[in-house]
Design a protein around this motif. Structure first.
Motif, PDB file in Angstrom:
ATOM      1  N   GLY A   1       2.419   6.110  -6.457  1.00 57.91           N
ATOM      2  CA  GLY A   1       1.225   6.601  -7.162  1.00 57.91           C
ATOM      3  C   GLY A   1       1.179   8.118  -7.123  1.00 57.91           C
ATOM      4  O   GLY A   1       0.938   8.785  -8.132  1.00 57.91           O
TER       5      GLY A   1
ATOM      6  N   GLU B   1      -1.099   2.993 -12.084  1.00 52.64           N
ATOM      7  CA  GLU B   1      -1.569   1.802 -11.351  1.00 52.64           C
ATOM      8  C   GLU B   1      -1.241   0.528 -12.123  1.00 52.64           C
ATOM      9  O   GLU B   1      -0.888  -0.490 -11.542  1.00 52.64           O
TER      10      GLU B   1
ATOM     11  N   ASP C   1       0.833  -1.222   0.000  1.00 51.61           N
ATOM     12  CA  ASP C   1       0.000   0.000   0.000  1.00 51.61           C
ATOM     13  C   ASP C   1       0.858   1.259   0.000  1.00 51.61           C
ATOM     14  O   ASP C   1       0.447   2.285  -0.536  1.00 51.61           O
TER      15      ASP C   1
ATOM     16  N   MET D   1       2.154  -0.798 -11.459  1.00 47.53           N
ATOM     17  CA  MET D   1       2.248  -1.436 -10.142  1.00 47.53           C
ATOM     18  C   MET D   1       1.513  -2.781 -10.147  1.00 47.53           C
ATOM     19  O   MET D   1       1.970  -3.731  -9.524  1.00 47.53           O
TER      20      MET D   1
ATOM     21  N   ARG E   1      -4.522   8.758  -1.154  1.00 53.06           N
ATOM     22  CA  ARG E   1      -4.391   7.442  -1.777  1.00 53.06           C
ATOM     23  C   ARG E   1      -4.567   6.337  -0.738  1.00 53.06           C
ATOM     24  O   ARG E   1      -5.200   5.316  -1.006  1.00 53.06           O
TER      25      ARG E   1
ATOM     26  N   ARG F   1       1.727   1.903  -3.557  1.00 49.44           N
ATOM     27  CA  ARG F   1       0.539   2.445  -4.259  1.00 49.44           C
ATOM     28  C   ARG F   1       0.343   3.918  -3.898  1.00 49.44           C
ATOM     29  O   ARG F   1       0.003   4.730  -4.752  1.00 49.44           O
TER      30      ARG F   1
END
Ligand code: TYD
Length: 221
Positions: free
Chosen positions: A108, A114, A101, A117, A177, A104
């Motif tokens: 991100g 995305e 996470d 990833m 996010r 991300r």
């Protein structure tokens, strides 16, 4: 018995390390088998990568977000292979400070797609997901202030002691996010308000961890 995989996530200064320590100590007091680790930096390779990623290299070159992304996944691949998968196979409770996470949220927020990833996730994680993610949520304005105070208290002349507006804006995007991840994965992610006093945060965490351990066959009271 298969182990239990728990990750802890959140913006800098949200209190992850304190809470992870408290949780691991509680589990040890209960005589439960625990392994604690972190990303980046859980393995020997990871520590090399961590030095590169966090202290930066001396060349002054700006890294493209994809190069940085691959270093985080290199750390994760080694971490999974050398520590996480074996510990889970031995039936341990595996606590990890930052995991997928964070990639991300941070990469991100740095502009990585995305889909990039997703592809690396498939290669490196191969379907492994944490059973529970403790997401410590806090307004970055307040959490970064904690970091500033901590740096000042450490007398860290070299460390950054103030975050500028652009950094604050970046951390706001990171937080958003994280919040979106929590919303999209309500069964896996426990969103925990992190501005509360540490004892209260610890209690909220335990409320989520204890039932998971019980249902996984660990007698946690
Ligand atoms: P660290 O010193 O471990 O800070 P913290 O105590 O806040 O976890 O720093 C880890 C840094 O690396 C943090 O800024 C988040 C970042 N990071 C990523 O950008 N991507 C990732 O995949 C991971 C694991 C961390």
């Amino acid at each position: 018995m298969q182990g239990v995989f728990i990750t802890i996530e959140g913006v800098e200064g949200s209190g992850k390390s304190t809470q992870l320590l408290r949780l691991s100590e509680r589990l040890r007091r209960l005589d439960l088998p625990v392994m604690v680790s972190k990303e980046p930096g859980g393995t020997a390779l990871g520590r090399e990568l961590r030095r590169l990623l966090l202290e930066r290299h001396g060349s002054g070159e700006t890294w493209c977000p994809e190069a940085e992304l691959l270093l985080f996944y290199a750390d994760r691949a080694q971490h999974l292979e050398a520590l996480i998968r074996p510990a889970l196979a031995e039936g341990k409770i595996v606590l990890v400070d930052r995991f997928e996470d964070s990639t991300r949220a941070y990469q991100g927020a740095s502009g990585v797609a995305e889909s990039s990833m997703d592809r690396l996730n498939e290669l490196v994680l191969r379907g492994l997901r944490p059973h529970l993610t403790l997401m410590l949520d806090m307004d970055p304005e307040a959490s970064l202030q904690r970091v500033e105070v901590r740096n000042l208290a450490l007398g860290a002349e070299f460390a950054e002691t103030r975050f500028d507006e652009a950094e604050l804006e970046f951390h706001r995007r990171v937080r958003n996010r994280f919040l979106a991840i929590a919303q999209n994965h309500p069964n896996r992610v426990a969103l925990i308000p992190a501005r509360d006093p540490a004892d209260q945060v610890e209690a909220a965490i335990w409320q989520r961890v204890a039932p998971l351990l019980r249902s996984s066959g660990f007698g946690a009271d």
